[in-house]
Motif scaffolding. Structure first.
Motif, PDB file in Angstrom:
ATOM      1  N   ILE A  18     -23.597  57.146  14.618  1.00 28.89           N
ATOM      2  CA  ILE A  18     -22.799  58.104  14.098  1.00 28.89           C
ATOM      3  C   ILE A  18     -21.440  57.135  14.101  1.00 28.89           C
ATOM      4  N   CYS A  19     -20.648  57.875  13.017  1.00 32.09           N
ATOM      5  CA  CYS A  19     -19.286  57.277  12.805  1.00 32.09           C
ATOM      6  C   CYS A  19     -18.277  58.298  13.562  1.00 32.09           C
ATOM      7  N   TYR A  20     -17.653  57.521  14.551  1.00 30.47           N
ATOM      8  CA  TYR A  20     -16.753  58.477  15.495  1.00 30.47           C
ATOM      9  C   TYR A  20     -15.267  58.499  14.706  1.00 30.47           C
ATOM     10  N   VAL A  21     -15.126  57.566  13.683  1.00 29.55           N
ATOM     11  CA  VAL A  21     -13.653  57.533  13.291  1.00 29.55           C
ATOM     12  C   VAL A  21     -14.002  57.493  11.753  1.00 29.55           C
ATOM     13  N   HIS A  22     -14.604  58.609  11.284  1.00 27.24           N
ATOM     14  CA  HIS A  22     -14.730  58.625   9.888  1.00 27.24           C
ATOM     15  C   HIS A  22     -13.572  58.586   9.061  1.00 27.24           C
ATOM     16  N   ASP A  23     -12.513  59.217   9.567  1.00 25.01           N
ATOM     17  CA  ASP A  23     -11.271  59.151   8.760  1.00 25.01           C
ATOM     18  C   ASP A  23     -10.530  57.742   8.806  1.00 25.01           C
ATOM     19  N   HIS A  24     -10.943  57.010   9.848  1.00 21.61           N
ATOM     20  CA  HIS A  24     -10.300  55.546  10.013  1.00 21.61           C
ATOM     21  C   HIS A  24     -11.597  54.652   9.771  1.00 21.61           C
ATOM     22  N   ALA A  25     -12.565  55.003   9.256  1.00 23.35           N
ATOM     23  CA  ALA A  25     -13.641  54.045   9.124  1.00 23.35           C
ATOM     24  C   ALA A  25     -13.439  52.619   8.283  1.00 23.35           C
ATOM     25  N   PHE A  26     -12.583  52.760   7.256  1.00 18.21           N
ATOM     26  CA  PHE A  26     -12.124  51.719   6.731  1.00 18.21           C
ATOM     27  C   PHE A  26     -11.006  50.702   6.958  1.00 18.21           C
ATOM     28  N   LEU A  27     -10.511  51.097   8.344  1.00 22.29           N
ATOM     29  CA  LEU A  27      -9.385  50.397   8.924  1.00 22.29           C
ATOM     30  C   LEU A  27      -9.851  49.221   9.585  1.00 22.29           C
ATOM     31  N   PRO A  28      -8.868  48.508   9.821  1.00 27.43           N
ATOM     32  CA  PRO A  28      -9.256  46.929  10.407  1.00 27.43           C
ATOM     33  C   PRO A  28      -9.645  47.121  12.040  1.00 27.43           C
ATOM     34  N   ALA A  29     -10.637  46.532  12.483  1.00 28.54           N
ATOM     35  CA  ALA A  29     -11.559  46.438  13.567  1.00 28.54           C
ATOM     36  C   ALA A  29     -10.577  46.983  14.791  1.00 28.54           C
ATOM     37  N   SER A  39      -9.419  58.002  22.023  1.00 26.61           N
ATOM     38  CA  SER A  39      -9.912  59.352  21.616  1.00 26.61           C
ATOM     39  C   SER A  39     -11.131  59.756  22.505  1.00 26.61           C
ATOM     40  N   TYR A  40     -11.675  58.547  22.587  1.00 25.02           N
ATOM     41  CA  TYR A  40     -13.292  58.746  23.122  1.00 25.02           C
ATOM     42  C   TYR A  40     -13.646  57.878  24.645  1.00 25.02           C
ATOM     43  N   GLY A  41     -12.512  56.879  25.059  1.00 22.97           N
ATOM     44  CA  GLY A  41     -12.815  56.013  26.267  1.00 22.97           C
ATOM     45  C   GLY A  41     -14.010  55.244  26.125  1.00 22.97           C
ATOM     46  N   PHE A  42     -14.149  54.476  24.941  1.00 22.62           N
ATOM     47  CA  PHE A  42     -15.006  53.322  24.892  1.00 22.62           C
ATOM     48  C   PHE A  42     -14.520  52.437  23.759  1.00 22.62           C
ATOM     49  N   VAL A  43     -15.173  51.017  24.198  1.00 21.84           N
ATOM     50  CA  VAL A  43     -14.702  50.111  23.309  1.00 21.84           C
ATOM     51  C   VAL A  43     -16.355  49.955  22.413  1.00 21.84           C
ATOM     52  N   CYS A  44     -16.239  49.924  21.171  1.00 21.85           N
ATOM     53  CA  CYS A  44     -17.398  49.847  20.332  1.00 21.85           C
ATOM     54  C   CYS A  44     -17.737  48.483  20.232  1.00 21.85           C
ATOM     55  N   SER A  45     -19.007  48.049  20.075  1.00 20.95           N
ATOM     56  CA  SER A  45     -19.579  46.766  20.064  1.00 20.95           C
ATOM     57  C   SER A  45     -20.399  46.664  18.898  1.00 20.95           C
ATOM     58  N   CYS A  46     -20.408  47.545  17.951  1.00 19.01           N
ATOM     59  CA  CYS A  46     -21.184  47.349  16.764  1.00 19.01           C
ATOM     60  C   CYS A  46     -20.895  46.192  16.184  1.00 19.01           C
ATOM     61  N   PRO A  47     -21.692  45.630  15.138  1.00 23.30           N
ATOM     62  CA  PRO A  47     -21.482  44.342  14.497  1.00 23.30           C
ATOM     63  C   PRO A  47     -20.022  44.313  13.427  1.00 23.30           C
ATOM     64  N   ALA A  48     -19.694  45.703  12.916  1.00 23.67           N
ATOM     65  CA  ALA A  48     -18.309  45.370  12.374  1.00 23.67           C
ATOM     66  C   ALA A  48     -17.354  45.205  13.198  1.00 23.67           C
ATOM     67  N   CYS A  49     -17.266  45.995  14.366  1.00 22.41           N
ATOM     68  CA  CYS A  49     -16.275  46.015  15.266  1.00 22.41           C
ATOM     69  C   CYS A  49     -16.222  44.795  16.075  1.00 22.41           C
ATOM     70  N   SER A  50     -17.429  43.761  16.324  1.00 17.53           N
ATOM     71  CA  SER A  50     -17.317  42.681  16.917  1.00 17.53           C
ATOM     72  C   SER A  50     -17.677  41.502  16.243  1.00 17.53           C
ATOM     73  N   CYS A  51     -17.230  41.820  14.969  1.00 17.48           N
ATOM     74  CA  CYS A  51     -17.479  40.521  13.988  1.00 17.48           C
ATOM     75  C   CYS A  51     -16.440  39.286  14.499  1.00 17.48           C
ATOM     76  N   PRO A  52     -16.920  38.088  14.566  1.00 17.48           N
ATOM     77  CA  PRO A  52     -16.071  37.284  15.243  1.00 17.48           C
ATOM     78  C   PRO A  52     -15.032  36.625  14.375  1.00 17.48           C
ATOM     79  N   ASP A  53     -15.169  36.891  12.830  1.00 15.46           N
ATOM     80  CA  ASP A  53     -14.128  36.451  12.087  1.00 15.46           C
ATOM     81  C   ASP A  53     -13.836  37.575  11.385  1.00 15.46           C
ATOM     82  N   ASP A  54     -12.834  37.601  10.299  1.00 13.50           N
ATOM     83  CA  ASP A  54     -12.286  38.786   9.682  1.00 13.50           C
ATOM     84  C   ASP A  54     -13.023  39.257   8.400  1.00 13.50           C
TER      85      ASP A  54
END
Length: 92
Positions: A18-29, A39-54
């Motif tokens: 589920i996308c927790y930040v739908h309104d912000h989904a296309f912002l930088p990681a 807002s939710y008290g966790f750090v996301c580790s999905c592939p997009a949020c943890s991408c090692p480059d830009d």
């Protein structure tokens, strides 16, 4: 309780997210991470949020640029597919 309806076939064992930040989904990681932690008290580790480059941030910036440009719809869909995001309302 949520009622979820798949728009395509889902293979058994496929992870659903589920996308927790739908309104912000296309912002930088970094911006998405700040929103999630605040807002939710966790750090996301999905592939997009943890991408090692830009690469993910660049694709999402391109999606923001293309969104609403009907003449560029094919490129928008290709970029969304490459990023692994669903662009609601763009697919028939």
């Amino acid at each position: 309780m949520y009622h979820v309806v798949a728009q395509t076939a889902i293979a058994a064992g496929t992870e659903l997210t589920i996308c927790y930040v739908h309104d912000h989904a296309f912002l930088p990681a970094a911006d998405r991470q700040l929103q999630l932690e605040t807002s939710y008290g966790f750090v996301c580790s999905c592939p997009a949020c943890s991408c090692p480059d830009d690469a993910s941030d660049r694709r999402r910036a391109r999606i923001r640029e293309l969104y609403g440009q009907e003449a560029r719809a094919a490129e928008l869909l290709e970029t969304c597919d490459a990023e692994g995001v669903f662009c609601a309302g763009l697919r028939a």
